[in-house]
Design a protein around this motif. Sequence first.
Motif, PDB file in Angstrom:
ATOM      1  N   CYS A 377      94.773 -27.569  89.806  1.00  0.00           N
ATOM      2  CA  CYS A 377      94.227 -26.692  90.776  1.00  0.00           C
ATOM      3  C   CYS A 377      94.212 -27.523  92.007  1.00  0.00           C
ATOM      4  O   CYS A 377      93.075 -28.047  92.524  1.00  0.00           O
ATOM      5  CB  CYS A 377      93.109 -25.842  90.405  1.00  0.00           C
ATOM      6  SG  CYS A 377      93.174 -25.044  88.651  1.00  0.00           S
ATOM      7  N   PRO A 378      94.790 -27.116  93.141  1.00  0.00           N
ATOM      8  CA  PRO A 378      94.677 -27.468  94.512  1.00  0.00           C
ATOM      9  C   PRO A 378      92.982 -27.072  94.991  1.00  0.00           C
ATOM     10  O   PRO A 378      92.781 -26.085  94.957  1.00  0.00           O
ATOM     11  CB  PRO A 378      95.562 -26.987  95.401  1.00  0.00           C
ATOM     12  CG  PRO A 378      96.576 -26.740  94.383  1.00  0.00           C
ATOM     13  CD  PRO A 378      96.058 -26.247  93.036  1.00  0.00           C
ATOM     14  N   ASN A 379      92.386 -28.261  95.365  1.00  0.00           N
ATOM     15  CA  ASN A 379      90.802 -27.847  95.960  1.00  0.00           C
ATOM     16  C   ASN A 379      90.107 -27.297  94.957  1.00  0.00           C
ATOM     17  O   ASN A 379      89.109 -26.781  95.385  1.00  0.00           O
ATOM     18  CB  ASN A 379      91.095 -27.357  97.187  1.00  0.00           C
ATOM     19  CG  ASN A 379      91.871 -27.605  98.254  1.00  0.00           C
ATOM     20  OD1 ASN A 379      91.814 -28.755  98.713  1.00  0.00           O
ATOM     21  ND2 ASN A 379      92.791 -26.847  98.788  1.00  0.00           N
ATOM     22  N   GLY A 380      90.325 -27.447  93.446  1.00  0.00           N
ATOM     23  CA  GLY A 380      89.537 -26.847  92.418  1.00  0.00           C
ATOM     24  C   GLY A 380      89.587 -25.463  92.531  1.00  0.00           C
ATOM     25  O   GLY A 380      88.847 -24.671  91.646  1.00  0.00           O
ATOM     26  N   ILE A 381      90.695 -24.820  93.181  1.00  0.00           N
ATOM     27  CA  ILE A 381      90.719 -23.364  93.029  1.00  0.00           C
ATOM     28  C   ILE A 381      92.137 -23.079  91.974  1.00  0.00           C
ATOM     29  O   ILE A 381      93.127 -23.347  92.442  1.00  0.00           O
ATOM     30  CB  ILE A 381      90.891 -22.850  94.429  1.00  0.00           C
ATOM     31  CG1 ILE A 381      89.909 -23.045  95.186  1.00  0.00           C
ATOM     32  CG2 ILE A 381      90.993 -21.163  94.406  1.00  0.00           C
ATOM     33  CD1 ILE A 381      89.760 -22.834  96.738  1.00  0.00           C
ATOM     34  N   PRO A 382      91.622 -22.326  91.029  1.00  0.00           N
ATOM     35  CA  PRO A 382      92.875 -21.873  90.346  1.00  0.00           C
ATOM     36  C   PRO A 382      93.638 -20.767  90.673  1.00  0.00           C
ATOM     37  O   PRO A 382      93.376 -19.745  91.710  1.00  0.00           O
ATOM     38  CB  PRO A 382      92.234 -21.509  88.744  1.00  0.00           C
ATOM     39  CG  PRO A 382      90.854 -20.956  89.610  1.00  0.00           C
ATOM     40  CD  PRO A 382      90.454 -21.807  90.510  1.00  0.00           C
ATOM     41  N   ASP A 383      94.889 -20.582  90.263  1.00  0.00           N
ATOM     42  CA  ASP A 383      95.495 -19.413  90.376  1.00  0.00           C
ATOM     43  C   ASP A 383      96.411 -18.957  89.334  1.00  0.00           C
ATOM     44  O   ASP A 383      96.112 -19.638  88.257  1.00  0.00           O
ATOM     45  CB  ASP A 383      96.635 -19.584  91.656  1.00  0.00           C
ATOM     46  CG  ASP A 383      97.740 -20.903  91.508  1.00  0.00           C
ATOM     47  OD1 ASP A 383      97.954 -20.991  90.179  1.00  0.00           O
ATOM     48  OD2 ASP A 383      98.229 -21.520  92.297  1.00  0.00           O
ATOM     49  N   SER A 384      97.079 -17.708  89.116  1.00  0.00           N
ATOM     50  CA  SER A 384      97.717 -17.363  88.086  1.00  0.00           C
ATOM     51  C   SER A 384      98.788 -18.374  87.478  1.00  0.00           C
ATOM     52  O   SER A 384      99.154 -18.247  86.179  1.00  0.00           O
ATOM     53  CB  SER A 384      98.505 -15.858  88.356  1.00  0.00           C
ATOM     54  OG  SER A 384      99.421 -16.292  89.407  1.00  0.00           O
ATOM     55  N   ASP A 385      99.323 -19.282  88.290  1.00  0.00           N
ATOM     56  CA  ASP A 385     100.351 -20.243  87.569  1.00  0.00           C
ATOM     57  C   ASP A 385      99.735 -21.271  87.095  1.00  0.00           C
ATOM     58  O   ASP A 385     100.081 -22.059  86.049  1.00  0.00           O
ATOM     59  CB  ASP A 385     101.195 -20.858  88.911  1.00  0.00           C
ATOM     60  CG  ASP A 385     102.054 -19.479  89.300  1.00  0.00           C
ATOM     61  OD1 ASP A 385     102.696 -19.021  88.503  1.00  0.00           O
ATOM     62  OD2 ASP A 385     102.332 -19.753  90.466  1.00  0.00           O
ATOM     63  N   SER A 386      98.302 -21.950  87.620  1.00  0.00           N
ATOM     64  CA  SER A 386      97.835 -22.869  87.046  1.00  0.00           C
ATOM     65  C   SER A 386      96.740 -22.606  85.875  1.00  0.00           C
ATOM     66  O   SER A 386      96.500 -23.490  85.079  1.00  0.00           O
ATOM     67  CB  SER A 386      96.770 -23.573  88.106  1.00  0.00           C
ATOM     68  OG  SER A 386      96.007 -22.792  88.556  1.00  0.00           O
ATOM     69  N   LEU A 387      96.431 -21.515  85.694  1.00  0.00           N
ATOM     70  CA  LEU A 387      95.474 -21.056  84.702  1.00  0.00           C
ATOM     71  C   LEU A 387      96.028 -21.271  83.160  1.00  0.00           C
ATOM     72  O   LEU A 387      95.064 -21.899  82.316  1.00  0.00           O
ATOM     73  CB  LEU A 387      94.962 -19.468  84.734  1.00  0.00           C
ATOM     74  CG  LEU A 387      94.142 -19.112  85.794  1.00  0.00           C
ATOM     75  CD1 LEU A 387      93.720 -17.703  85.776  1.00  0.00           C
ATOM     76  CD2 LEU A 387      92.825 -19.774  85.742  1.00  0.00           C
ATOM     77  N   PRO A 388      97.182 -20.973  82.918  1.00  0.00           N
ATOM     78  CA  PRO A 388      97.776 -21.302  81.591  1.00  0.00           C
ATOM     79  C   PRO A 388      97.851 -22.796  81.265  1.00  0.00           C
ATOM     80  O   PRO A 388      97.849 -23.229  80.188  1.00  0.00           O
ATOM     81  CB  PRO A 388      99.118 -20.797  81.882  1.00  0.00           C
ATOM     82  CG  PRO A 388      99.197 -19.853  82.434  1.00  0.00           C
ATOM     83  CD  PRO A 388      98.241 -20.179  83.697  1.00  0.00           C
ATOM     84  N   LEU A 389      97.642 -24.046  82.362  1.00  0.00           N
ATOM     85  CA  LEU A 389      97.814 -25.244  82.064  1.00  0.00           C
ATOM     86  C   LEU A 389      96.304 -25.789  81.666  1.00  0.00           C
ATOM     87  O   LEU A 389      96.100 -27.036  81.496  1.00  0.00           O
ATOM     88  CB  LEU A 389      98.118 -25.918  83.411  1.00  0.00           C
ATOM     89  CG  LEU A 389      99.507 -25.378  83.754  1.00  0.00           C
ATOM     90  CD1 LEU A 389      99.992 -26.189  85.184  1.00  0.00           C
ATOM     91  CD2 LEU A 389     100.831 -25.677  82.907  1.00  0.00           C
ATOM     92  N   LEU A 390      95.492 -25.039  81.938  1.00  0.00           N
ATOM     93  CA  LEU A 390      94.044 -25.383  81.748  1.00  0.00           C
ATOM     94  C   LEU A 390      93.723 -25.380  80.172  1.00  0.00           C
ATOM     95  O   LEU A 390      92.899 -24.706  79.897  1.00  0.00           O
ATOM     96  CB  LEU A 390      92.963 -24.619  82.451  1.00  0.00           C
ATOM     97  CG  LEU A 390      93.084 -24.506  84.027  1.00  0.00           C
ATOM     98  CD1 LEU A 390      92.179 -23.702  84.750  1.00  0.00           C
ATOM     99  CD2 LEU A 390      93.261 -26.243  84.750  1.00  0.00           C
ATOM    100  N   LYS A 391      94.309 -26.292  79.587  1.00  0.00           N
ATOM    101  CA  LYS A 391      94.131 -26.115  77.885  1.00  0.00           C
ATOM    102  C   LYS A 391      92.757 -26.441  77.414  1.00  0.00           C
ATOM    103  O   LYS A 391      92.164 -25.882  76.541  1.00  0.00           O
ATOM    104  CB  LYS A 391      95.177 -27.047  77.291  1.00  0.00           C
ATOM    105  CG  LYS A 391      96.874 -26.958  77.908  1.00  0.00           C
ATOM    106  CD  LYS A 391      97.180 -25.474  77.284  1.00  0.00           C
ATOM    107  CE  LYS A 391      98.497 -25.460  77.630  1.00  0.00           C
ATOM    108  NZ  LYS A 391      99.097 -23.971  77.101  1.00  0.00           N
TER     109      LYS A 391
END
Length: 533
Positions: A377-391
């Motif tokens: 997550c750039p700058n610690g801010i998640p988005d709809s694309d990065s959320l599934p990667l936060l296993k």
Amino acid sequence: MEEVFVAMKLVFSVAVVGVLSWILYVYGSLWLESQRVRKRIQMQGIKGPPPSFLHGNLSDMQRIQAQASLAKASISTSNGSDQYVAHDCTATLFPYFEHWRKQYGLLYTYSTGMKQHLYINQPDLVREMNQCITLVLGKPTYLTKKLEPMLGNGILRANGISWSQQRKLVAAEFFMDKVKGMVDLMIESAQPILLKWEQTIESQGGATAEVKVDKDLRGLSADVISRVCFGHSYSKGKEVFSKLRSMQKAMFKHRGFLFGLGSFREKLSFKSKKQNEIANLEKEIESLIWELVEKRKRECSEASSSEKDLMQLLLEAAMSDQSLGKDFSKRFIVDNCKNIYFAGHETTAVAASWCLMLLGLHLEWQTRIRAEVAEHCPNGIPDSDSLPLLKTLGMVIQEVLRLYPPAAFVSREAYEDIQIGNLDVPKGVCLWTLIPTLHRDPEIWGADANEFKPERFSEGVSKACKYPQAYVPFGLGTRLCLGKNFAMVELKVVLALIISRFSFTLSPNYRHSPAYRMIVEPEYGVDIIIQKT
């Protein structure tokens, strides 16, 4: 004159005897029917505590609850131990269920007055019950009647065709593709508490600060549900949330709300004072919601947009069938707004509080999540694309929901005789599954069932335990919580934002005392010590 007096006295006596005879006949008939149902259950080899005449097992439940209340003591912190995790709230919140489970196993029968119940915590039967698609199995009527002031006849309380129609309408708004579009609004709603906590640190010397997170998280979650579903911010709907919270506390002030426990004096006091308070709150809440509905109707008529929020869809659905009448349309809209206002923010906020409590004890998991967020997550801010990667974050949330599921029960009532697996359930019987008991059963989860071990979910729920159907934080089957996707995405967004900006430990002032107020929440809130990362 004396003869008239004697005659009147005789008539009065006959009337009293007649009324008493009628009452005894009615209660006797109900009691006999209750015992007939109980016998049908027992003939299947199902045991349970013997009931007393008319009261069933209510006296036993009162006695066991009183003993548990006397024995209850707050768990103190010491050396960051896992004693909070190991504490099974079922034993203090519903001690009679645990008492009988130890005597009769995972399937037993008991009664409250004339009503027969089945306690079902066998994984195979839980699966069969939750996947049953018939409309003759629904929410217990006596319980939904008690919840009517808070939920009306909205989707959380409705049964049969009414529930089916409402679910069809509301479900589409919480499909994952829709929820992904809500991420930016969730991030926007989280900014005020992040700023507030930073300012609190500065005001307390600039190093660390103690904050009580549950109230802030409740406000954040309320703002999210307001924005994404009703087109307005929390500032416009906070009076509704405040009054719903007051009603929730009033309804669940007495432990015996679910089953009619409590002393006679408590019941009289509840009826005379609390019922009036609840009735007044109900009117005020419905009036406030309708004001917001009318405002939203004007906004919809003045603006043309292809994107419709849930409020607009409710309005269109209610107005599309003119045969239902204006009163039904208003009732339908108001009731479902109450349901979504409550379920959409209260359960998520409580789950987030439990997450921070357990992460405050397990700093190594904070470190792992922080690294994961920084990577994806750039700058610690998640988005709809990065959320599934936060296993890792997903594993932690799943483990917290296992140990402290906000929903305590899966409850059903058989409106007709029904077969569930190999179990014959007579009409009128209520079925209860205790979610915390399922989630902490060593036979299902292993010897470490009471330990905080998010890694058990590293390969998903199917590999986390012996019976995947025993993991039911959002229910299972046809009545699976509509907001599951919404809740999981919001929890990921909020926790990612907090952990990327702060590190924290559990405060020594935290008092561990789970309380049941329609959901299982921290009775005294959650206090943490935070510092900026």
